[in-house]
Motif scaffolding. Structure first.
Motif: not given
Length: 321
Positions: A93-102
């Motif tokens: 879907l080409g969603l933006p990369a998440p800002r939160r981390g694991r």
């Protein structure tokens, strides 16, 4: 609604329908999503972590800990389902990369911490190959004292999808599934017999896709990626809820018809490997009479589902925004 929300942990391989399950779990007021653990399955484990963080961010979820788990099954190599879920495992879907981390800890450590740290027993909802759960149960068997139930998406009474008789999650790591069945806690098997039936009509999928709210719109895009049946009312594709149905079954168990039945996993090489052998016979057969009874786990096996009820529940929940 009365009472406190049910504390749940989802173990997933996100995955289009795992993403649908996460969107539902985050937004249902009767569920308290404590953590998400990730395992290789639909795509590689690092892709699963990325996809999971992306979904939680798009849903506007609070800071729920997400941990990386097993990169491969206990014995066999990983075998993805990108042909179903896209190159990125989540519909491309080409969603933006998440800002939160694991989380800084691994999946087994997070599961151990969140289960034993919960003031009330936790419900585990694995929607993926069961490698993380098997490792948890073998490493820390005492966690079962604070597990209320395990509701897993996996297995099939009748027809498989990875093979003619084996469902993908169990087929991907049969040994892990066999360990799960020895957990000693109540288990519900939400298998392909009900999994394939819960389908959102095309008109509803289109409405979700047109929403201005990111999480609701994402649900629509994900449903459109995996059309399950032609819509009799138009050209819009109807979308299968898949894994999300297992989470619906935790929020609203009355929509599921189950029967407590003996279940075992076929571990032998060959065409039946990964099959969940569900014994629906009313009495023992010649095999037991002549060879002695086998050790089999008793599992609440889903045999029927109220499709309209779960579709309505899902739509009302994800459209909360």
């Amino acid at each position: 609604m009365t009472g406190q929300p049910i504390p749940v942990i989802i173990d997933c391989d996100t995955g289009v329908d795992d993403a649908l399950a996460l969107l539902f779990a985050v937004r249902h007021p009767g569920l308290d999503l404590r953590a998400v653990t990730c395992v290789a399955g639909n795509t590689d484990v690092d892709g699963v972590v990325h996809n999971t963080l992306t979904v939680l961010e798009q849903a506007g979820a609070p800071d729920i800990p997400v941990a990386r788990g097993a990169a491969r099954p206990l014995i066999e190599p990983a075998r993805s389902a990108r042909h179903v879920h896209g190159v990125d495992g989540m519909g491309d879907l080409g969603l933006p990369a998440p800002r939160r981390g694991r989380a800084a800890v691994d999946a087994v450590t997070l599961l151990y911490r969140e289960i034993l740290g919960s003031p009330t027993p936790v419900t585990l909802i694995p929607t993926a190959p069961l490698t993380n759960i098997a490792l948890l149960l073998r490493t820390h068997p005492h966690v079962t004292r604070n597990i209320e139930r395990i509701v897993f998406m996996g297995g099939a009474v009748a027809t498989g999808n990875a093979t003619p008789v084996a469902e993908f999650n169990v087929w991907h790591d049969p040994e892990a599934a066999a360990v799960l069945l020895t957990a000693g806690v109540p288990i519900t098997m939400y298998g392909l017999d009900v999994f394939t039936r819960v389908v959102v009509p095309g008109a509803d999928v289109r409405r979700l896709r047109e929403s201005a709210e990111p999480g609701t719109r994402l649900a629509g895009e994900l449903l459109a990626h995996r059309p399950s049946a032609p819509d009799p009312d138009g050209d819009d594709p109807a979308g299968g809820l898949g894994d999300a149905g297992a989470v619906c079954a935790v929020a609203d168990p009355a929509g599921l018809t189950t029967r407590l039945l003996p279940v075992e996993v076929s571990l032998a090489p060959g065409p039946t490997r990964g099959q969940t052998v569900v014994d629906r016979r009313p009495r023992p057969g010649e095999s037991e009479i002549h060879g002695g009874a086998r050790e089999q786990a008793l599992v609440d096996v889903a045999l029927d589902v109220d499709v309209d009820r779960y579709v309505k529940l899902y739509l009302e929940t994800v459209e909360r925004g």
